[in-house]
Design a protein around this motif. Sequence first.
Motif, PDB file in Angstrom:
ATOM      1  N   MET A   1       0.832  -1.206   0.000  1.00  0.00           N
ATOM      2  CA  MET A   1       0.000   0.000   0.000  1.00  0.00           C
ATOM      3  C   MET A   1       0.871   1.261   0.000  1.00  0.00           C
ATOM      4  SD  MET A   1      -3.212  -0.838  -0.203  1.00  0.00           S
ATOM      5  CE  MET A   1      -2.461  -1.803  -1.507  1.00  0.00           C
ATOM      6  N   LYS A   2       2.011   1.212   0.667  1.00  0.00           N
ATOM      7  CA  LYS A   2       2.931   2.351   0.664  1.00  0.00           C
ATOM      8  C   LYS A   2       3.446   2.603  -0.750  1.00  0.00           C
ATOM      9  CE  LYS A   2       6.431   4.725   3.086  1.00  0.00           C
ATOM     10  NZ  LYS A   2       5.818   5.972   3.410  1.00  0.00           N
ATOM     11  N   ILE A   3       3.827   1.545  -1.441  1.00  0.00           N
ATOM     12  CA  ILE A   3       4.295   1.670  -2.818  1.00  0.00           C
ATOM     13  C   ILE A   3       3.209   2.297  -3.695  1.00  0.00           C
ATOM     14  CG2 ILE A   3       4.933   0.365  -4.892  1.00  0.00           C
ATOM     15  CD1 ILE A   3       6.343  -1.624  -2.955  1.00  0.00           C
ATOM     16  N   ARG A   4       1.970   1.933  -3.457  1.00  0.00           N
ATOM     17  CA  ARG A   4       0.843   2.434  -4.254  1.00  0.00           C
ATOM     18  C   ARG A   4       0.382   3.823  -3.796  1.00  0.00           C
ATOM     19  NH1 ARG A   4      -1.451   1.514  -8.052  1.00  0.00           N
ATOM     20  NH2 ARG A   4      -3.504   0.838  -7.512  1.00  0.00           N
ATOM     21  N   GLY A   5       0.973   4.345  -2.702  1.00  0.00           N
ATOM     22  CA  GLY A   5       0.595   5.665  -2.204  1.00  0.00           C
ATOM     23  C   GLY A   5      -0.704   5.674  -1.431  1.00  0.00           C
ATOM     24  N   LEU A   6      -1.082   4.530  -0.874  1.00  0.00           N
ATOM     25  CA  LEU A   6      -2.350   4.397  -0.162  1.00  0.00           C
ATOM     26  C   LEU A   6      -2.169   4.141   1.327  1.00  0.00           C
ATOM     27  CD1 LEU A   6      -4.111   2.116  -2.800  1.00  0.00           C
ATOM     28  CD2 LEU A   6      -4.516   4.554  -2.430  1.00  0.00           C
ATOM     29  N   ASP A   7      -0.946   4.235   1.812  1.00  0.00           N
ATOM     30  CA  ASP A   7      -0.663   3.880   3.196  1.00  0.00           C
ATOM     31  C   ASP A   7      -1.288   4.831   4.211  1.00  0.00           C
ATOM     32  OD1 ASP A   7       1.294   5.632   2.024  1.00  0.00           O
ATOM     33  OD2 ASP A   7       2.458   5.466   3.862  1.00  0.00           O
ATOM     34  N   ALA A   8      -1.542   6.071   3.850  1.00  0.00           N
ATOM     35  CA  ALA A   8      -2.129   7.031   4.797  1.00  0.00           C
ATOM     36  C   ALA A   8      -3.506   6.576   5.274  1.00  0.00           C
ATOM     37  CB  ALA A   8      -2.226   8.406   4.160  1.00  0.00           C
TER      38      ALA A   8
ATOM     39  N   GLY B   1     -11.944   8.095  -1.552  1.00  0.00           N
ATOM     40  CA  GLY B   1     -11.541   7.442  -2.799  1.00  0.00           C
ATOM     41  C   GLY B   1     -10.377   6.500  -2.582  1.00  0.00           C
ATOM     42  N   LYS B   2      -9.396   6.941  -1.805  1.00  0.00           N
ATOM     43  CA  LYS B   2      -8.248   6.082  -1.504  1.00  0.00           C
ATOM     44  C   LYS B   2      -8.651   4.926  -0.605  1.00  0.00           C
ATOM     45  CE  LYS B   2      -4.492   9.259  -2.309  1.00  0.00           C
ATOM     46  NZ  LYS B   2      -3.204   9.755  -1.845  1.00  0.00           N
ATOM     47  N   ASN B   3      -9.587   5.159   0.305  1.00  0.00           N
ATOM     48  CA  ASN B   3     -10.092   4.095   1.166  1.00  0.00           C
ATOM     49  C   ASN B   3     -10.740   2.995   0.314  1.00  0.00           C
ATOM     50  OD1 ASN B   3     -10.680   2.777   3.583  1.00  0.00           O
ATOM     51  ND2 ASN B   3     -12.543   3.943   3.916  1.00  0.00           N
ATOM     52  N   GLU B   4     -11.472   3.385  -0.699  1.00  0.00           N
ATOM     53  CA  GLU B   4     -12.083   2.414  -1.607  1.00  0.00           C
ATOM     54  C   GLU B   4     -11.027   1.692  -2.435  1.00  0.00           C
ATOM     55  OE1 GLU B   4     -15.070   4.487  -3.858  1.00  0.00           O
ATOM     56  OE2 GLU B   4     -16.317   4.820  -2.083  1.00  0.00           O
TER      57      GLU B   4
END
Length: 101
Positions: free
Chosen positions: A37-44, A64-67
């Motif tokens: 998820m960090k690589i994809r930029g979704l870790d936050a 949107g990122k949560n989805e």
Amino acid sequence: MSASTSSSIGYGPRHRILFDGDEHKYELWEVKFLGFMKIRGLDAVLKNIPIDEESDDTAEIDEGKNEEVYAELVQVLDDTSLSLIIRDAENNGRSAIRILR
């Protein structure tokens, strides 16, 4: 490319982060998934997830990122784990991870 070679569609090495449902391996699997998820930029979206749903402050996360996290997650879970989250956390990556934990 030969037929026996696996082709990548550019989304990363999902084959290495598949969860097989073994609860004893969950913690290690979660670390791998969080790295992905960090690589994809979704870790936050997945930082500081509270244990109980009542204290969850989702106003501060990007829906949107949560989805997107949910969409990534359902692709790497075994059927049993997926059945745990499919109704109670539909399109909600934070809730899905909380349930799995």
